[in-house]
Scaffold this motif. Structure first.
Motif, PDB file in Angstrom:
ATOM      1  N   SER A   1      43.163  50.289  49.504  1.00 36.97           N
ATOM      2  CA  SER A   1      42.892  50.115  50.930  1.00 36.97           C
ATOM      3  C   SER A   1      41.414  49.816  51.150  1.00 36.97           C
ATOM      4  O   SER A   1      40.592  49.975  50.247  1.00 36.97           O
ATOM      5  CB  SER A   1      43.256  51.398  51.685  1.00 36.97           C
ATOM      6  N   ALA A   2      41.088  49.415  52.368  1.00 38.76           N
ATOM      7  CA  ALA A   2      39.688  49.181  52.730  1.00 38.76           C
ATOM      8  C   ALA A   2      38.894  50.484  52.640  1.00 38.76           C
ATOM      9  O   ALA A   2      37.717  50.478  52.276  1.00 38.76           O
ATOM     10  CB  ALA A   2      39.598  48.602  54.134  1.00 38.76           C
ATOM     11  N   ARG A   3      39.531  51.587  52.931  1.00 38.33           N
ATOM     12  CA  ARG A   3      38.857  52.889  52.877  1.00 38.33           C
ATOM     13  C   ARG A   3      38.366  53.189  51.469  1.00 38.33           C
ATOM     14  O   ARG A   3      37.206  53.549  51.267  1.00 38.33           O
ATOM     15  CB  ARG A   3      39.805  53.987  53.345  1.00 38.33           C
ATOM     16  N   CYS A   4      39.238  53.006  50.475  1.00 35.84           N
ATOM     17  CA  CYS A   4      38.837  53.274  49.087  1.00 35.84           C
ATOM     18  C   CYS A   4      37.796  52.262  48.614  1.00 35.84           C
ATOM     19  O   CYS A   4      36.878  52.608  47.872  1.00 35.84           O
ATOM     20  CB  CYS A   4      40.050  53.274  48.165  1.00 35.84           C
ATOM     21  N   LYS A   5      37.914  51.019  49.058  1.00 39.69           N
ATOM     22  CA  LYS A   5      36.937  49.990  48.707  1.00 39.69           C
ATOM     23  C   LYS A   5      35.557  50.383  49.248  1.00 39.69           C
ATOM     24  O   LYS A   5      34.554  50.290  48.540  1.00 39.69           O
ATOM     25  CB  LYS A   5      37.390  48.656  49.295  1.00 39.69           C
TER      26      LYS A   5
ATOM     27  N   SER B   1      47.495  50.007  43.558  1.00 41.41           N
ATOM     28  CA  SER B   1      46.544  49.099  44.187  1.00 41.41           C
ATOM     29  C   SER B   1      47.254  48.056  45.034  1.00 41.41           C
ATOM     30  O   SER B   1      48.433  47.792  44.866  1.00 41.41           O
ATOM     31  CB  SER B   1      45.670  48.421  43.132  1.00 41.41           C
ATOM     32  N   SER B   2      46.504  47.461  45.947  1.00 46.76           N
ATOM     33  CA  SER B   2      47.019  46.439  46.850  1.00 46.76           C
ATOM     34  C   SER B   2      46.332  45.114  46.533  1.00 46.76           C
ATOM     35  O   SER B   2      45.131  45.088  46.275  1.00 46.76           O
ATOM     36  CB  SER B   2      46.721  46.834  48.295  1.00 46.76           C
ATOM     37  N   SER B   3      47.082  44.028  46.571  1.00 43.82           N
ATOM     38  CA  SER B   3      46.476  42.722  46.281  1.00 43.82           C
ATOM     39  C   SER B   3      45.443  42.348  47.350  1.00 43.82           C
ATOM     40  O   SER B   3      44.518  41.592  47.074  1.00 43.82           O
ATOM     41  CB  SER B   3      47.553  41.646  46.178  1.00 43.82           C
ATOM     42  N   ASP B   4      45.581  42.878  48.546  1.00 41.81           N
ATOM     43  CA  ASP B   4      44.613  42.588  49.612  1.00 41.81           C
ATOM     44  C   ASP B   4      43.245  43.215  49.342  1.00 41.81           C
ATOM     45  O   ASP B   4      42.227  42.705  49.803  1.00 41.81           O
ATOM     46  CB  ASP B   4      45.124  43.091  50.961  1.00 41.81           C
ATOM     47  N   PHE B   5      43.218  44.347  48.629  1.00 44.03           N
ATOM     48  CA  PHE B   5      41.983  45.086  48.403  1.00 44.03           C
ATOM     49  C   PHE B   5      41.713  45.312  46.918  1.00 44.03           C
ATOM     50  O   PHE B   5      40.950  46.204  46.564  1.00 44.03           O
ATOM     51  CB  PHE B   5      42.029  46.440  49.124  1.00 44.03           C
ATOM     52  N   ALA B   6      42.341  44.523  46.048  1.00 45.52           N
ATOM     53  CA  ALA B   6      42.272  44.713  44.595  1.00 45.52           C
ATOM     54  C   ALA B   6      40.829  44.914  44.141  1.00 45.52           C
ATOM     55  O   ALA B   6      39.929  44.254  44.635  1.00 45.52           O
ATOM     56  CB  ALA B   6      42.886  43.527  43.891  1.00 45.52           C
ATOM     57  N   PRO B   7      40.604  45.865  43.259  1.00 46.02           N
ATOM     58  CA  PRO B   7      41.555  46.730  42.581  1.00 46.02           C
ATOM     59  C   PRO B   7      41.852  48.024  43.328  1.00 46.02           C
ATOM     60  O   PRO B   7      42.409  48.968  42.764  1.00 46.02           O
ATOM     61  CB  PRO B   7      40.839  47.032  41.263  1.00 46.02           C
ATOM     62  N   PHE B   8      41.484  48.092  44.589  1.00 47.88           N
ATOM     63  CA  PHE B   8      41.682  49.310  45.380  1.00 47.88           C
ATOM     64  C   PHE B   8      42.988  49.246  46.154  1.00 47.88           C
ATOM     65  O   PHE B   8      43.627  48.211  46.232  1.00 47.88           O
ATOM     66  CB  PHE B   8      40.499  49.512  46.332  1.00 47.88           C
TER      67      PHE B   8
END
Length: 72
Positions: free
Chosen positions: A33-37, A24-31
């Motif tokens: 990327s924006a795509r998975c979000k 996961s990425s802290s920018d899109f947590a818990p995802f």
């Protein structure tokens, strides 16, 4: 003494993305990327996920009838 299952000495590793299992990425947590979000949001909006509960009568939902309220 045996080894403890505690991970006190290990650095905190990010949990994997719930959609694709990448880190996961802290920018899109818990995802990751924006795509998975966005994919996760679409699952919720498209009734891909559901929270269990008692069945709802479609007619009472349309009419706005509250079955739990007392009439009187």
């Amino acid at each position: 003494m045996g080894r403890s299952p505690c991970r006190a000495g290990m650095p905190n590793q990010p949990k994997p993305c719930p959609v694709c299992r990448k880190p996961s990425s802290s920018d899109f947590a818990p995802f990751c990327s924006a795509r998975c979000k966005d994919r996760d949001l679409l699952q919720w909006l498209g009734d891909g996920y559901a929270i269990p509960g008692p069945p709802v009568d479609p007619e009472s939902e349309v009419l706005g009838v509250d079955r739990g309220a007392d009439e009187g």
